[in-house]
Scaffold this active site. Sequence first.
Site, PDB file in Angstrom:
ATOM      1  N   VAL A 177       0.185  -1.960   0.343  1.00 32.56           N
ATOM      2  CA  VAL A 177       1.526  -1.417   0.473  1.00 32.56           C
ATOM      3  C   VAL A 177       1.472   0.092   0.334  1.00 32.56           C
ATOM      4  O   VAL A 177       0.697   0.620  -0.481  1.00 32.56           O
ATOM      5  CB  VAL A 177       2.443  -1.996  -0.639  1.00 32.56           C
ATOM      6  N   CYS A 178       2.294   0.801   1.106  1.00 29.94           N
ATOM      7  CA  CYS A 178       2.464   2.251   0.933  1.00 29.94           C
ATOM      8  C   CYS A 178       3.913   2.592   1.260  1.00 29.94           C
ATOM      9  O   CYS A 178       4.770   1.710   1.297  1.00 29.94           O
ATOM     10  CB  CYS A 178       1.468   3.033   1.794  1.00 29.94           C
ATOM     11  N   GLN A 179       4.193   3.844   1.537  1.00 29.56           N
ATOM     12  CA  GLN A 179       5.564   4.255   1.806  1.00 29.56           C
ATOM     13  C   GLN A 179       6.018   3.854   3.206  1.00 29.56           C
ATOM     14  O   GLN A 179       7.101   3.328   3.384  1.00 29.56           O
ATOM     15  CB  GLN A 179       5.707   5.776   1.617  1.00 29.56           C
ATOM     16  N   VAL A 232       7.256   0.159   1.388  1.00 23.51           N
ATOM     17  CA  VAL A 232       8.210  -0.053   0.296  1.00 23.51           C
ATOM     18  C   VAL A 232       9.664   0.042   0.771  1.00 23.51           C
ATOM     19  O   VAL A 232      10.500  -0.762   0.340  1.00 23.51           O
ATOM     20  CB  VAL A 232       7.922   0.916  -0.884  1.00 23.51           C
TER      21      VAL A 232
END
Length: 181
Positions: free
Chosen positions: A64-66, A94
Amino acid sequence: MTATTTPSRISAHDLADQLAARDVTVIDVREPMEYATGHISGSLNVPLSRLTQADLPSGPLVLVCQSGNRSSKGLSHLLQQGHPHPVADLLGGVPAWQQAGFPVRKLKGAPLPLMRQVQIVAGSLVLLGVILSQTVAPGWIWLSGFVGAGLTFAGVSGFCGMARLLAAMPWNRVSLGSGLG
């Protein structure tokens, strides 16, 4: 989720189902400061720069990242290394998780997001330049021009010197001690 050699993406709802069933471990590949400002509860923070050296948990992983950019890169790195367990990345990062109605956990005392800090500093410098040019000396207007040129350069090039400088400030140093790596 099955082992695969091609990149796999997962939706926020599918990830929530897998988390509820305890079928997956979420690895957040953002930097500690970003992680502190809001992350999926139970996720482990392993920045992308350390991902391939980290001692990752066994079993299926979801990165997961931005935005999905760094998690996609991390997924490719792990697949190239022949990671032995199924791995995927969260489609939309996210923000997609939040838009689907799922909560994020924020660490107590987390700094303001870096882009908000840049907006506050840049806006303050522009305002200061205008006020000083009207009250002290006309040459102060160049401060506003300099900040505007810097913001334009950041938008065109993707490099923001002010963000780099602010990221190095003591109030933006976050230590999570995830135990991985």
